[in-house]
Design a protein around this motif. Structure first.
Motif, PDB file in Angstrom:
ATOM      1  N   GLY A 227      49.140  60.987  55.068  1.00 31.15           N
ATOM      2  CA  GLY A 227      49.866  59.979  54.301  1.00 31.15           C
ATOM      3  C   GLY A 227      50.463  60.461  53.002  1.00 31.15           C
ATOM      4  N   ALA A 228      50.302  61.731  52.675  1.00 34.16           N
ATOM      5  CA  ALA A 228      50.902  62.270  51.455  1.00 34.16           C
ATOM      6  C   ALA A 228      52.387  62.541  51.676  1.00 34.16           C
ATOM      7  CB  ALA A 228      50.191  63.552  51.038  1.00 34.16           C
ATOM      8  N   GLU A 229      53.114  62.562  50.588  1.00 33.37           N
ATOM      9  CA  GLU A 229      54.513  62.976  50.634  1.00 33.37           C
ATOM     10  C   GLU A 229      54.594  64.430  50.185  1.00 33.37           C
ATOM     11  OE1 GLU A 229      57.008  60.335  48.423  1.00 33.37           O
ATOM     12  OE2 GLU A 229      56.480  58.592  49.647  1.00 33.37           O
ATOM     13  N   VAL A 230      55.349  65.233  50.919  1.00 32.97           N
ATOM     14  CA  VAL A 230      55.484  66.653  50.591  1.00 32.97           C
ATOM     15  C   VAL A 230      56.968  66.970  50.478  1.00 32.97           C
ATOM     16  CG1 VAL A 230      54.815  69.006  51.149  1.00 32.97           C
ATOM     17  CG2 VAL A 230      53.402  67.094  51.955  1.00 32.97           C
ATOM     18  N   THR A 231      57.369  67.411  49.282  1.00 34.79           N
ATOM     19  CA  THR A 231      58.778  67.640  48.998  1.00 34.79           C
ATOM     20  C   THR A 231      58.977  68.958  48.273  1.00 34.79           C
ATOM     21  OG1 THR A 231      58.722  66.591  46.813  1.00 34.79           O
ATOM     22  CG2 THR A 231      59.101  65.149  48.713  1.00 34.79           C
ATOM     23  N   SER A 242      62.402  75.544  51.451  1.00 35.12           N
ATOM     24  CA  SER A 242      62.207  74.946  50.130  1.00 35.12           C
ATOM     25  C   SER A 242      61.792  75.980  49.097  1.00 35.12           C
ATOM     26  CB  SER A 242      61.148  73.840  50.200  1.00 35.12           C
ATOM     27  OG  SER A 242      61.593  72.750  50.975  1.00 35.12           O
ATOM     28  N   ALA A 243      62.083  75.688  47.826  1.00 30.14           N
ATOM     29  CA  ALA A 243      61.739  76.604  46.740  1.00 30.14           C
ATOM     30  C   ALA A 243      60.347  76.343  46.188  1.00 30.14           C
ATOM     31  CB  ALA A 243      62.762  76.484  45.617  1.00 30.14           C
ATOM     32  N   ALA A 244      59.840  75.120  46.368  1.00 28.27           N
ATOM     33  CA  ALA A 244      58.540  74.739  45.830  1.00 28.27           C
ATOM     34  C   ALA A 244      57.855  73.798  46.807  1.00 28.27           C
ATOM     35  CB  ALA A 244      58.691  74.079  44.465  1.00 28.27           C
ATOM     36  N   THR A 245      56.574  73.537  46.545  1.00 25.47           N
ATOM     37  CA  THR A 245      55.790  72.673  47.435  1.00 25.47           C
ATOM     38  C   THR A 245      55.045  71.652  46.583  1.00 25.47           C
ATOM     39  OG1 THR A 245      55.499  74.561  48.929  1.00 25.47           O
ATOM     40  CG2 THR A 245      54.078  72.638  49.281  1.00 25.47           C
TER      41      THR A 245
END
Length: 270
Positions: A227-231, A242-245
């Motif tokens: 349920g977490a958001e990962v962007t 992606s450049a970061a987590t």
């Protein structure tokens, strides 16, 4: 997504079991330098070889990306294994039990299966897309914290190697912003642990200003399925490129993103 990737979860679980047995029963051995203040132990190489051998035997048509030996196999396919044999080697060689094994499967650059084993803590996390995230047999979910001042946030290691000084200005600025706004800031030295603990709700967020697929693939799908958001740091969806987590419980996503932006602006102003 097809059913095939999720069906490979048992393969990833068995690979993690093989890796965990090696990590728990062997001493680190000789260290091999990998540049500025970075190294791999004999166990890193032994685990990666063992996992590669098993995955190649079970899934010969899927390419494998590992931290120590790069990519092998047919890279034209849609699936890719991404493995970190020991995430947190600096901890491991010092006898600090905060290290993990990360085995992820990506489909078209997005994680769809993940297993994280923490061999010295006796815990194993796993997830497959659309099936939930689990610690052993227990389903887990991200925290319900809604107020930033109540949040415990993990940050990734400070940079080493090329351009470390410039990269660390942003990391230090971020640390200062977090320290002024959240309950506690933590640095465990293993992004596998950070992401697994976001998934379990031990942490409310984790921020790593880098993205290495062997480090992130398993943890990203486990956190998402919990349920977490990962962007990425700019709020776009997290992918292989992606450049970061940045992993957060949904209630804190905007606040954490705002802090990252504040830190970036402070670093830019010097």
């Amino acid at each position: 997504m097809t059913d095939a990737p999720a069906a490979l979860l048992p393969v990833a679980l068995r690979a993690a079991e093989i890796a965990s047995d090696l990590v728990r029963t062997r001493v680190p051995g000789l260290l091999t330098a990998k540049g500025d203040r970075d190294m791999a132990s004999e166990v890193d190489y032994a685990v990666e070889r063992a996992v590669r051998e098993y995955l190649k035997e079970q899934t010969p048509d899927i390419a494998i990306l590992g931290e120590e030996e790069g990519i092998t196999g047919d890279t034209t396919g849609e699936l890719l294994w991404a493995i970190d044999p020991v995430d947190g080697t600096a901890n491991f060689v010092r006898g600090i039990p905060l290290c993990g094994i990360s085995i992820g499967l990506l489909e078209k650059g997005r994680p769809v299966v993940g297993v994280i084993d923490l061999p010295f803590l006796g815990t194993r996390y796993h997830a497959a897309q659309h099936t939930g995230a689990y610690l052993g047999d227990r389903r887990i979910q991200a925290s319900m914290t809604t107020n930033l001042k109540d949040a415990i946030v993990a940050i990734g290691d400070y940079a080493i190697g090329e351009n470390a000084e410039a990269k660390n200005r942003q990391r230090i600025a971020l640390t200062e912003c977090l320290a002024a706004n959240v309950q506690r800031v933590r640095m465990f030295g293993s992004v596998a642990i950070d992401l697994a603990w976001v998934a379990e709700g031990k942490l409310d967020a984790s921020i790593t200003l880098s993205n290495k697929p062997w480090d992130m693939a398993a943890g990203v799908i486990i956190a998402r399925e919990a349920g977490a958001e990962v962007t990425d740091q700019d709020g776009t969806d997290h992918t292989f490129a992606s450049a970061a987590t940045v992993a957060t419980n949904p209630a804190l996503t905007d606040d954490i993103r705002s802090l990252i932006g504040t830190a970036h602006e402070a670093q830019r102003r010097g």
